[in-house]
Design an enzyme around this catalytic site. Structure first.
Site: not given
Ligand code: G3P
Length: 216
Positions: A83
């Site tokens: 990533k």
């Molecule tokens: O994995 C990346 C993403 O899904 C993060 O989500 O909930 O931290 O905005 P969030």
């Protein structure tokens, strides 16, 4: 449509796997920070537990640092997807890793042009963060729609991985649009199975069946 689970928690991964509901895993530094164990043992265990792709994130800010980290990360398993943050140095790293056959997931994507650049650099996945855009009164799913249109127009092989999912509606919209993957937290994943009419219907069936057996 593939479901990835957005977690670094092994118990959650094992439970989702028992339901046959996970095609892969995405992690990030924030998710790793929530766990007690050393991140290296978590990464290794997750890669061994899951058959599909496992996204592990770099933290370097130069292309050289990212490429070096990526090469260390792929040693955790043959299913590792590296990533990479959507910054100019990240694009350079993606180009170089892609040329070496290392799969990448370009993360923190918030505009259609960022996704287009990532695809041109050879990204395997791009991750638009829909919930965070909705959170600043923009339209996360419109971004997904625009990216899918651009990728279809030009035949990019890069997959759209819908991230920062907050609720089932995001997933329904992503599926309707034909997004390739959604990554969901475990609690959101489990909420997909629930419907109040299912519960009410089951309660009635069980109550009525008692009447049937009561006659025996
Ligand atoms: O994995 C990346 C993403 O899904 C993060 O989500 O909930 O931290 O905005 P969030």
């Amino acid at each position: 449509m593939e479901f990835f689970i957005d977690t670094a928690n092994l118990d959650e991964i094992r439970e989702a796997k028992a339901y046959g509901l996970i095609d892969g895993v995405t992690t990030n530094p924030t998710l790793m920070a929530r766990e007690k164990d050393d991140w290296r043992s978590i990464a290794k265990a997750v890669c061994a537990e899951v058959d599909g792709p496992v996204s592990l994130e770099v933290v370097g800010l130069t292309a050289e640092e990212m490429v070096a980290e990526a090469k260390a990360l792929v040693a955790f398993g043959s299913n590792v997807v590296v990533k990479i943050p959507m910054i100019p140095e990240g694009l350079k790293a993606v180009r170089s890793l892609s040329d070496e056959g290392i799969h990448t997931n370009v993360t923190l994507v918030f505009s259609p042009l960022q996704a287009l650049l990532a695809a041109k650099a050879g990204a395997t996945y791009v991750s638009p963060f829909v919930g965070r855009l909705d959170g600043i009164a923009q339209d996360g799913m419109q971004l997904v729609h625009d990216i899918l249109t651009i990728f279809n127009n030009y035949g990019f092989a890069t997959k759209v991985l819908v991230a920062s999912v907050r609720h089932p509606r995001h997933v329904v919209d992503a599926a309707t649009m034909g997004a390739h993957v959604v990554t969901v937290p475990f609690n959101v994943l489990m909420s997909f199975a629930k419907h109040p009419l299912t519960d009410a219907g089951l309660e009635t069936f069980l109550a009525d069946w008692k009447k049937v057996t009561g006659k025996e």
